[in-house]
Scaffold this motif. Structure first.
Motif, PDB file in Angstrom:
ATOM      1  N   ILE A  67      55.812  18.520  85.312  1.00  0.00           N
ATOM      2  CA  ILE A  67      57.141  19.019  85.662  1.00  0.00           C
ATOM      3  C   ILE A  67      57.099  19.490  87.116  1.00  0.00           C
ATOM      4  O   ILE A  67      56.028  19.753  87.667  1.00  0.00           O
ATOM      5  N   GLU A  68      58.294  19.603  87.731  1.00  0.00           N
ATOM      6  CA  GLU A  68      58.349  20.014  89.131  1.00  0.00           C
ATOM      7  C   GLU A  68      58.855  21.442  89.319  1.00  0.00           C
ATOM      8  O   GLU A  68      58.652  22.040  90.367  1.00  0.00           O
ATOM      9  N   ILE A  69      59.523  21.949  88.288  1.00  0.00           N
ATOM     10  CA  ILE A  69      60.097  23.288  88.382  1.00  0.00           C
ATOM     11  C   ILE A  69      60.129  23.914  86.988  1.00  0.00           C
ATOM     12  O   ILE A  69      60.236  23.208  85.993  1.00  0.00           O
ATOM     13  N   ILE A  70      60.007  25.240  86.951  1.00  0.00           N
ATOM     14  CA  ILE A  70      60.111  25.986  85.693  1.00  0.00           C
ATOM     15  C   ILE A  70      61.418  26.755  85.715  1.00  0.00           C
ATOM     16  O   ILE A  70      61.718  27.474  86.682  1.00  0.00           O
ATOM     17  N   LEU A  71      62.208  26.614  84.646  1.00  0.00           N
ATOM     18  CA  LEU A  71      63.472  27.346  84.520  1.00  0.00           C
ATOM     19  C   LEU A  71      63.387  28.254  83.304  1.00  0.00           C
ATOM     20  O   LEU A  71      63.544  27.816  82.173  1.00  0.00           O
ATOM     21  N   THR A  72      63.083  29.512  83.546  1.00  0.00           N
ATOM     22  CA  THR A  72      63.052  30.544  82.504  1.00  0.00           C
ATOM     23  C   THR A  72      62.887  31.883  83.189  1.00  0.00           C
ATOM     24  O   THR A  72      62.802  31.967  84.417  1.00  0.00           O
ATOM     25  N   ASN A  73      62.807  32.955  82.414  1.00  0.00           N
ATOM     26  CA  ASN A  73      62.573  34.284  82.976  1.00  0.00           C
ATOM     27  C   ASN A  73      61.070  34.546  82.960  1.00  0.00           C
ATOM     28  O   ASN A  73      60.527  35.132  82.045  1.00  0.00           O
ATOM     29  N   LEU A  74      60.392  34.105  83.988  1.00  0.00           N
ATOM     30  CA  LEU A  74      58.944  34.217  84.100  1.00  0.00           C
ATOM     31  C   LEU A  74      58.618  35.391  85.030  1.00  0.00           C
ATOM     32  O   LEU A  74      59.033  35.405  86.191  1.00  0.00           O
ATOM     33  N   THR A  75      57.909  36.377  84.517  1.00  0.00           N
ATOM     34  CA  THR A  75      57.575  37.561  85.304  1.00  0.00           C
ATOM     35  C   THR A  75      56.550  37.212  86.382  1.00  0.00           C
ATOM     36  O   THR A  75      55.593  36.475  86.138  1.00  0.00           O
ATOM     37  N   VAL A  76      56.759  37.762  87.580  1.00  0.00           N
ATOM     38  CA  VAL A  76      55.833  37.523  88.692  1.00  0.00           C
ATOM     39  C   VAL A  76      54.622  38.435  88.520  1.00  0.00           C
ATOM     40  O   VAL A  76      54.753  39.639  88.368  1.00  0.00           O
ATOM     41  N   SER A  77      53.439  37.841  88.533  1.00  0.00           N
ATOM     42  CA  SER A  77      52.196  38.614  88.503  1.00  0.00           C
ATOM     43  C   SER A  77      51.279  38.047  89.588  1.00  0.00           C
ATOM     44  O   SER A  77      51.511  36.959  90.120  1.00  0.00           O
ATOM     45  N   TYR A  78      50.214  38.788  89.883  1.00  0.00           N
ATOM     46  CA  TYR A  78      49.283  38.348  90.916  1.00  0.00           C
ATOM     47  C   TYR A  78      48.648  37.017  90.526  1.00  0.00           C
ATOM     48  O   TYR A  78      48.531  36.105  91.347  1.00  0.00           O
ATOM     49  N   GLU A  79      48.207  36.889  89.265  1.00  0.00           N
ATOM     50  CA  GLU A  79      47.560  35.660  88.796  1.00  0.00           C
ATOM     51  C   GLU A  79      48.522  34.466  88.878  1.00  0.00           C
ATOM     52  O   GLU A  79      48.140  33.379  89.305  1.00  0.00           O
ATOM     53  N   ARG A  80      49.768  34.678  88.445  1.00  0.00           N
ATOM     54  CA  ARG A  80      50.745  33.581  88.482  1.00  0.00           C
ATOM     55  C   ARG A  80      51.127  33.222  89.922  1.00  0.00           C
ATOM     56  O   ARG A  80      51.356  32.060  90.230  1.00  0.00           O
ATOM     57  N   LEU A 107      49.002  30.603  91.356  1.00  0.00           N
ATOM     58  CA  LEU A 107      49.148  29.266  90.793  1.00  0.00           C
ATOM     59  C   LEU A 107      50.433  28.567  91.241  1.00  0.00           C
ATOM     60  O   LEU A 107      50.491  27.338  91.263  1.00  0.00           O
ATOM     61  N   MET A 108      51.483  29.339  91.535  1.00  0.00           N
ATOM     62  CA  MET A 108      52.796  28.719  91.810  1.00  0.00           C
ATOM     63  C   MET A 108      53.594  29.602  92.760  1.00  0.00           C
ATOM     64  O   MET A 108      53.247  30.747  92.989  1.00  0.00           O
ATOM     65  N   LYS A 109      54.680  29.007  93.274  1.00  0.00           N
ATOM     66  CA  LYS A 109      55.593  29.763  94.131  1.00  0.00           C
ATOM     67  C   LYS A 109      56.783  30.210  93.297  1.00  0.00           C
ATOM     68  O   LYS A 109      57.249  29.491  92.428  1.00  0.00           O
ATOM     69  N   PHE A 110      57.249  31.409  93.588  1.00  0.00           N
ATOM     70  CA  PHE A 110      58.384  31.978  92.881  1.00  0.00           C
ATOM     71  C   PHE A 110      59.594  32.057  93.803  1.00  0.00           C
ATOM     72  O   PHE A 110      59.445  32.248  95.020  1.00  0.00           O
ATOM     73  N   SER A 111      60.773  31.954  93.204  1.00  0.00           N
ATOM     74  CA  SER A 111      61.989  32.239  93.964  1.00  0.00           C
ATOM     75  C   SER A 111      62.388  33.663  93.657  1.00  0.00           C
ATOM     76  O   SER A 111      62.197  34.148  92.546  1.00  0.00           O
ATOM     77  N   PHE A 112      62.904  34.352  94.671  1.00  0.00           N
ATOM     78  CA  PHE A 112      63.293  35.741  94.476  1.00  0.00           C
ATOM     79  C   PHE A 112      64.797  35.868  94.663  1.00  0.00           C
ATOM     80  O   PHE A 112      65.362  35.266  95.570  1.00  0.00           O
TER      81      PHE A 112
END
Length: 165
Positions: free
Chosen positions: A143-156, A159-164
């Motif tokens: 997949i190219e993008i994740i669409l859900t309510n994923l909490t930002v953590s240091y480990e995550r 692994l990936m970039k988050f939108s804020f």
């Protein structure tokens, strides 16, 4: 000394410009002569009621033709290229839910549609049962993008970039 309202037309004679002041009476007489000539022109050319085009009319018509030409070419050039993108979703109401017709809906899906439309993106949704499987699918480029309510953590964040928001 009497005051005069002057309009100063310029008459060209050889290489010398002569300026001849006109009184208000002369200006009115000249305007009346122009109206009279226009009336006679219309009477002589009853089949053609139009007046000879002025320089300003020619400029306006030229600009209209030019703008029309540009607008026609822009419509031909505008081809929309749609790009398909695969989005992974994890059902977590009210962010991501499955609608009555089986299509995903919710706040995250609505927000994604607002972002994807101007970018000409067509989205294929893949549902995953857990967040861990969703993250692994992103790492494996399934997949190219994740669409859900994923909490930002240091480990995550490693692994990936988050939108804020």
């Amino acid at each position: 000394m009497t005051k005069h309202n002057f309009a100063i037309p310029s008459y060209f004679y050889g290489n010398i410009n002569f300026l001849i002041p006109m009184t208000r009476q002369q200006q009115q007489q000249k305007q009346a002569e122009k109206k009279e000539r226009a009336f006679h022109y219309a009477q002589d050319n009853k089949s053609k009621v139009s007046f000879p085009p002025t320089r300003r009319m020619q400029k306006v018509l030229g600009m209209l033709l030019l703008l029309t030409g540009f607008s026609l070419t822009t419509h031909v050039v505008e081809e929309v290229t749609l790009r398909k993108i695969t989005a992974g979703i994890f059902v977590s109401p009210p962010f991501v839910m499955t609608g009555e017709n089986g299509e995903p809906e919710g706040m995250a899906i609505d927000l994604w549609k607002i972002v994807a439309e101007p970018l000409n993106l067509v989205t294929e949704y893949r549902e995953y049962p857990t967040l861990e499987l969703l993250i692994k699918a992103l790492q494996k480029n399934e997949i190219e993008i994740i669409l859900t309510n994923l909490t930002v953590s240091y480990e995550r964040a490693q692994l990936m970039k988050f939108s804020f928001p």
